[in-house]
Motif scaffolding. Sequence first.
Motif, PDB file in Angstrom:
ATOM      1  N   ALA A  31     -10.544  -0.781  -7.467  1.00 49.92           N
ATOM      2  CA  ALA A  31      -9.748  -0.603  -8.674  1.00 49.92           C
ATOM      3  C   ALA A  31      -8.339  -0.154  -8.305  1.00 49.92           C
ATOM      4  O   ALA A  31      -7.721  -0.702  -7.396  1.00 49.92           O
ATOM      5  N   ASN A  32      -7.823   0.861  -8.960  1.00 50.52           N
ATOM      6  CA  ASN A  32      -6.413   1.216  -8.842  1.00 50.52           C
ATOM      7  C   ASN A  32      -6.148   2.160  -7.678  1.00 50.52           C
ATOM      8  O   ASN A  32      -6.903   3.092  -7.430  1.00 50.52           O
ATOM      9  N   VAL A  59      -9.639   3.039   6.937  1.00 49.35           N
ATOM     10  CA  VAL A  59      -8.689   4.013   6.397  1.00 49.35           C
ATOM     11  C   VAL A  59      -7.744   3.264   5.472  1.00 49.35           C
ATOM     12  O   VAL A  59      -7.029   2.359   5.907  1.00 49.35           O
ATOM     13  N   LEU A  60      -7.760   3.641   4.196  1.00 52.16           N
ATOM     14  CA  LEU A  60      -7.026   2.927   3.153  1.00 52.16           C
ATOM     15  C   LEU A  60      -6.230   3.918   2.319  1.00 52.16           C
ATOM     16  O   LEU A  60      -6.523   5.117   2.311  1.00 52.16           O
ATOM     17  N   PRO A  61      -5.243   3.434   1.563  1.00 56.14           N
ATOM     18  CA  PRO A  61      -4.592   4.326   0.607  1.00 56.14           C
ATOM     19  C   PRO A  61      -5.636   4.881  -0.378  1.00 56.14           C
ATOM     20  O   PRO A  61      -6.616   4.215  -0.699  1.00 56.14           O
ATOM     21  N   LEU A  62      -5.411   6.091  -0.845  1.00 55.05           N
ATOM     22  CA  LEU A  62      -6.330   6.697  -1.805  1.00 55.05           C
ATOM     23  C   LEU A  62      -6.451   5.799  -3.030  1.00 55.05           C
ATOM     24  O   LEU A  62      -5.448   5.284  -3.533  1.00 55.05           O
ATOM     25  N   MET A  63      -7.667   5.586  -3.500  1.00 54.95           N
ATOM     26  CA  MET A  63      -7.875   4.639  -4.599  1.00 54.95           C
ATOM     27  C   MET A  63      -9.056   5.057  -5.465  1.00 54.95           C
ATOM     28  O   MET A  63      -9.918   5.831  -5.066  1.00 54.95           O
TER      29      MET A  63
END
Length: 359
Positions: A20-21, A86-90
Motif C-alpha cells: 500500500a502507501n 530493506v524498503l522505505p517504511l510503508m
Amino acid sequence: PVAENKLAWVLLRKIGTKVANFIPSFDYEEYLRIVDEERLGFGHPEKGLIDADAMGIAMCVREEVKDESGKVVSHQDEWLHDKAEVLPLMEFAQHPNMQVLHYGSALFEGCTAEFDEAGNVCIFDLKGHYDRLNEGARSLDLPPLPSFEFFKDAVMRVVIANRRFIPPYGKGRLYIRPNLVDVGPRLKVKSSHLVALNITASPIGNAKSYFGSVRKEVVMAVPRTHVRSVVGGIGGIKAGANYARTILAIRLSESLGLPVVGYLDHVLKNGDTGATAEFRETNASNLFALEDLGEGRWKFITPPLDRRDILGGRTRALLLKVAEELGWEVEEGPLSLEDVRNKKYKYMGACGTAAYITP
C-alpha cells in the motif's frame, strides 16, 4: 537505500497481497530540535511515534507434507528471501481475516542501537533477542527464523538505513522492533502458513523515557483483581497478547498518577491480605530488589523463570551477571509482597530494554 523491489513481486505473485502507501519519514529538523532540547521521550513528547526512514521485511510460507492417504505428517518452512528486504517504511493492505487480527498470533522483540563515546554504533545482546524470538515462535507454532546470521543481517541493515535517526551519544537510542506475525487469511484456529517478519525503527530518549525516571523513585500500582500471566500460559514469551492484557490496568494506574503496574502471582480475593503473594513483573519489564546485608555487602533478588510465566529479560540477565561480578549474593527466588511491606529490601527496581533501570 532500496534497489529492486523484489518483495512487491513476491507479495503479488505468491500471496495476492499488495503493497500500500509509503509512510513519509518524520520531519528531520523537528527531530533534531527535540533531541537538542532533550525532550525526546519514548517518541515525540506531543506527536508520539517518530517514523524513521526504512523497514525490513521477509516472508515465510509453510508447506504441509502429507502421506499417501492425505494425512498431514509434517511441514516445511520456506523463507522467500536469502536476506530480508530493506524498503522505505510503508503501510500494508491485508485481508481482514488475517490470522493475527482474530487470534493474536504475533511476537515481537525490542532491542536498541546507540552511539558509544568513540562514535561506534552498538546493539545490545542481539543473540539473546534472536533466541527469545525463536523460542516464542516455537511456542506459538510460527516458523523460527532460519539462522542468527539472517536475523543479525536484517537488523543491522535496518539500523544502517535509519542511521541518521540514531540520537547522539548520551541523548537516546534507536529502538528496533522485530515483529513476527501470522498474516495469512484464515477463520479456523490454526496457522495460516503465511508469516511475515517486519523490522521497524524509531528513535527514543534516554533511560527515563519509558517510566519517567531513573533518579527519582516512581510509585507502583499493585492490582488486586487480575494478574498478567499464569503458570502454563504464554507469559514467558514476548507475545503481543501478554501486553494487551495490561492496557486496562495501565489506564487505571495512570489515572491515579502511578506510572508502573506491578503484578502479583495471584488475585487477592476478599479478606486475602496477600501474605503468600509474590511479585512477578511489571506491565513492561522485569522486577528486582536489593537487600542490604551490611558491611558493604548486597544481595540481588529477582523472580525466577522456572514457572515460565514471566519474560526472560535481556537486561535482567545482564544485571544478574553484573551482580555476580561485583561479588554480591544473587538469588533467583521469591520477591514476596510481605517482604516488600516489611521493608526487607533497601531498593526495588524495574529493568528492561525500554524501562532500563527504574527505581
